[in-house]
Design a protein around this motif. Sequence first.
Motif: not given
Length: 319
Positions: A138-143, A219-223, A228-235, A246-249
């Motif tokens: 499952q993928v989220v695409v911002l912008g 938007p990136a902080a919310a996404a 999931r654990p080990g999930g990836r965010l590519v900026n 993005i919060d540390s927790s």
Amino acid sequence: MTVRAAVIEAPGRPPAVVDREPPDATPEQVPVEVTAAPITPLDLLCASGTSYFGVPVTPYVPGIQGVGTLDGRPVWFPTTAGMAPGDGSMAALAAVLRADLVPLPDGADPVLVAALGLSAVAAHMALTWRGELTAGEQVVVLGAGGVVGQAAVQLARAGGARRVVAGARSAAGQDRAKQAGADAVVALDTDDVTELTARFEAACDGPVDLVLDPLFGAPAAAAARTLRPGGRLVNLGSSAGETCPIDSSTLRSRSLRLLGYTNNALTPEQRGAALRIVAEHAARGALTVAHEIVPLDDVAAAWQRQASGAAAGRIVLVP
């Protein structure tokens, strides 16, 4: 003999069309007859004189990429216009390094390939090379209303994503995301991270595997909170903000991977291979983006419309 060309006479001013001598080609370059040249955000930034490349040497022909013909065959090509001394694609004729030419497949629309160009290359490589997209994710695409985002929605689907959720700030962008085939579209019309998180959670089918992020900011902080654990965010951009809350927790508790992407990290071979994949998708009718065609002679008004956000999509100049 002279050729028509758009010329930046001074930083911060739109280009004017003039008749000028054909470009001088070095032994490593070949003359390409230009058929389509997009006006991209990087073109606008470089011409403003405020980019990290510095103030460009003027006068120069803008256009960091284009599509043309060489010996009757269609090719895509990049340039360094605005980033280094030299001219770009917004002219009837361009001098291009032979090694940088990318032959296009039969049936590829030169205007569409020009509109997709390096933006679609970024979407493809951020998803597959940096994001390591695999089938069933499952993928989220911002912008998703921009060219990168529209392409990413379609390329994620082509890569086997089971669900693609898009985020876009404007109503027009949300419409473009829907047209690109997103399963759900989230309005990014607030900087309230808690509210945006709730919207993403409602739109997603459980935890997200990969976020493609040309925006950063709220938007990136919310996404990131939906990963999931080990999930990836590519900026690969920061149009919503240079910093992101993005919060540390969230980051630590899920062992998330935050990855950066830039086309500048690609080798010419990687860039060419990605462009061919993009062009093949386009030729099959599996990839498109909102764009409009404008004659080169109308470049000044088109430049200002693209810069102001008033254009209906990526403007592509044609002779």
